[in-house]
Structure formats: C-alpha cells, structure tokens
Scaffold this active site. Structure first.
Site, PDB file in Angstrom:
ATOM      1  N   CYS A  56       0.838  -1.202   0.000  1.00  0.00           N
ATOM      2  CA  CYS A  56       0.000   0.000   0.000  1.00  0.00           C
ATOM      3  C   CYS A  56       0.869   1.246   0.000  1.00  0.00           C
ATOM      4  O   CYS A  56       1.406   1.655   1.040  1.00  0.00           O
ATOM      5  CB  CYS A  56      -0.932   0.002   1.209  1.00  0.00           C
ATOM      6  SG  CYS A  56      -2.022   1.437   1.273  1.00  0.00           S
ATOM      7  N   CYS A  70      -0.521   4.070   2.156  1.00  0.00           N
ATOM      8  CA  CYS A  70      -0.289   3.864   3.586  1.00  0.00           C
ATOM      9  C   CYS A  70       1.160   4.161   3.974  1.00  0.00           C
ATOM     10  O   CYS A  70       1.422   4.792   5.006  1.00  0.00           O
ATOM     11  CB  CYS A  70      -0.618   2.426   3.978  1.00  0.00           C
ATOM     12  SG  CYS A  70      -2.226   1.841   3.454  1.00  0.00           S
ATOM     13  N   ASP A  71       2.104   3.685   3.176  1.00  0.00           N
ATOM     14  CA  ASP A  71       3.499   3.646   3.600  1.00  0.00           C
ATOM     15  C   ASP A  71       4.456   4.512   2.790  1.00  0.00           C
ATOM     16  O   ASP A  71       5.633   4.626   3.150  1.00  0.00           O
ATOM     17  CB  ASP A  71       4.006   2.198   3.564  1.00  0.00           C
ATOM     18  CG  ASP A  71       3.211   1.285   4.482  1.00  0.00           C
ATOM     19  OD1 ASP A  71       2.733   1.774   5.522  1.00  0.00           O
ATOM     20  OD2 ASP A  71       3.062   0.093   4.163  1.00  0.00           O
TER      21      ASP A  71
END
Length: 321
Positions: free
Chosen positions: A137, A140-141
């Site tokens: 992701c 997300c990261d």
C-alpha cells in the site's frame, strides 16, 4: 456453543469497518455480536507504523489501534466471538449462519465487513521483510520513503497509480513488470511514461527480496528476465507489491451481487440487494481501501441497520394491531 445464538445485529469481521459498526450499533442498544474471523483486527494487525489515521499526532502501531477499537466496542456493549463462518442462509429473515465449530447464529440483520487481502508474489523474503521495506500500500506507507529509492511491482492500474503516487515522496521510482506492455488505462500510461522520476523495467520478475542491515530491512530485489532467464539486482529502500486484491467474499458468491468479487451496495449506503444485509469496508471498496474509509463505512452500516430495524419493528407493530 450448542444453543443457537440470536442477535439483532451480527457483524462478520473485526477490522476498522466491523468494529466501527459495532461501536455505533452498541451505542444504539442493539447489542451487536462480532464474529472475528480468521484475522481478528483485520489487515492493521500486520501493519507496524500507522501515521495517517486521524487523531494521533505521533506514529502509532496498527495492532495497538485495533486493540483500542475492540476495547471501545466491548466497553459500549459489543460481544466478540472468535469463530469463522462457513455456511450462510440469506433466503429469509432472520438469517442463519454456521461457524466452523458448529455454532449457529440467528441474525435479524447482518453486516459483512470481511475485508480484502492484498495479493502477494510468494517469493523469498517477502513475508520476512513485510513492514521492513516490503509493502502492498503506497498510500499507507509511501510517506516513510521520502527522498529514497523505491520500486513498484505490477502492470495494471493499481501499479501505475501507486508508482505515480510515490513520485510525491521519492525522486527515483522504478516500475517492474513481467511483460513488455502494461495493462493499465492509456491515460495512466501516458502520465507514467512522461514523468521524469519514473523508469520501467520490462520483462522482469522478482525472484527474491533481499534484506540487510541491523535491524534487518529491505536493501534490494533480485530479478530474473522472463525471456532470457538472465538475473539482475536492483538496490532499493522500499518495494511495493501492486498486483491486486482478493475481497473475502467466497462465502457470498451466488448469494449477493458481486462486482469483480466485491459486494455491490446501493450508492451512498451500506445496503446490499437483500433487505437486512449490509456491507462495509474493503469488502465493498475496490478504490480507496483505507482504514479511515472502512471505519466511515462501518458507521454508515450501523446507522442503516438502526433505521432498518426501526422500520421493521414499526411494521410488525402495525400488523399486530
């Protein structure tokens, strides 16, 4: 558990969507039951640093966030049950579900929050370095790779979108694809090929994720040419596997309307095609797949359940009169 368990609100799945639905349902006095499923807490339990969930100025840990959500749900009146549903009858209300240990659940309403799982390559080092440089992701990261070199593996819309997103953080993004052409939409390809910070490696498959350092983290990927078999190595700080997701909907095939495996809900609601059955979170969402959007959908589902039951109770009372 031999006696059938009856509840006004049964929730399948205990990620952000399921627990948010439980919190709202419990506060409405519905005394929901959450069947936690195979991965209690959802995908956040295998996520380390979380920096994009509202309300926390510092980085928090995914497992801790889910523990707090569960504790909040239980505090306001939710019952958590460790079980996995293996059979379901949605032909009439109340709905009847069976757990893998033989337990029977009778539900006036059902909220499906079983989520979706990222597809992985299944190669050496992938699991070991998950959260240590290997991710599925970028949204997300990606923030953790500011100014660093990253690679994206895949050739569809998801891979190209993630590669383009990562250019907001990284000056050096490499897309690795096992074929000689992309499967993504043409407009996305045009944006990718014209971006100065993106390069593409064609006909290359990841053979191994390579770790190093103390503590260990990702330092590179070993590749193999899909045409010649020649091996090569690409140093990198982060690798994002973007080959799609599996919504956890096997149980609902031929029972609910699905779109590419995802449960179809009425626009702007959590309502499925069966009255009394609702769905929320990644199991319905092929676009965003974020913890905060899943939590929001869980809230929507609980509010829809509350309205549905109120209308059903009123109709039953009118019929009795």
């Amino acid at each position: 558990m031999t006696t059938p368990v009856h509840t006004r609100m049964l929730i399948l799945g205990s990620g952000p969507a399921g627990l948010s639905a439980a919190i709202y349902g419990a506060r409405a006095g519905l005394k929901p039951i959450v069947v936690q499923g195979m991965q209690p807490g959802g995908q956040l339990t295998i996520t380390t640093d979380v920096e994009n969930y509202p309300g926390f100025r510092d980085v928090i840990q995914g497992p801790w966030l889910m523990e707090e959500m569960q504790a909040q749900a239980e505090h306001v009146g939710t019952t958590m049950i460790w079980d996995q549903i293996v059979d379901i009858d949605l032909s009439h209300r109340p709905f009847r579900l069976t757990g893998d240990g033989g337990a029977t659940y009778i539900a006036d309403t059902l909220v499906i929050c079983t989520g979706a799982q990222a597809k992985w390559l299944g190669v050496e080092g992938e699991e070991r370095l998950g959260g240590k440089g290997v991710s599925a992701c970028a949204t997300c990261d990606g923030f953790f790779y500011r100014g660093k070199k990253v690679v994206v593996i895949g050739g569809g819309n998801t891979a190209v979108e993630e590669a383009l997103y990562l250019t907001n953080h990284s000056p050096d993004v490499t897309l690795i694809h096992r074929r000689d052409s992309l499967r993504s939409e043409r407009i996305l390809q045009d944006r990718l090929f014209s971006h100065p910070n993106v390069s593409v490696l064609w006909n290359k498959a990841v053979e191994r994720f390579v770790g190093g350092g103390d503590p260990e983290g990702l330092v590179g990927v070993d590749l193999i040419d899909t045409l010649t078999g020649q091996k090569s190595h690409v140093p990198t700080d982060g690798a994002f596997v973007a080959i799609g997701h599996h919504p956890s909907t096997e149980l609902f095939r031929d029972k609910l309307l699905l779109d590419d495996g995802y449960i179809v809900v009425e626009k702007g609601t959590a309502k499925t095609g069966i009255p009394g059955v609702f769905a929320a979170g990644d199991v319905t969402d092929k676009v965003y797949r974020q913890a905060v959007t899943a939590a929001g959908m869980g809230c929507m589902a609980a509010l829809d359940v509350e309205r549905f039951l109120a209308e059903a109770d009123y109709e039953a009372a009118q019929a009795a009169e």
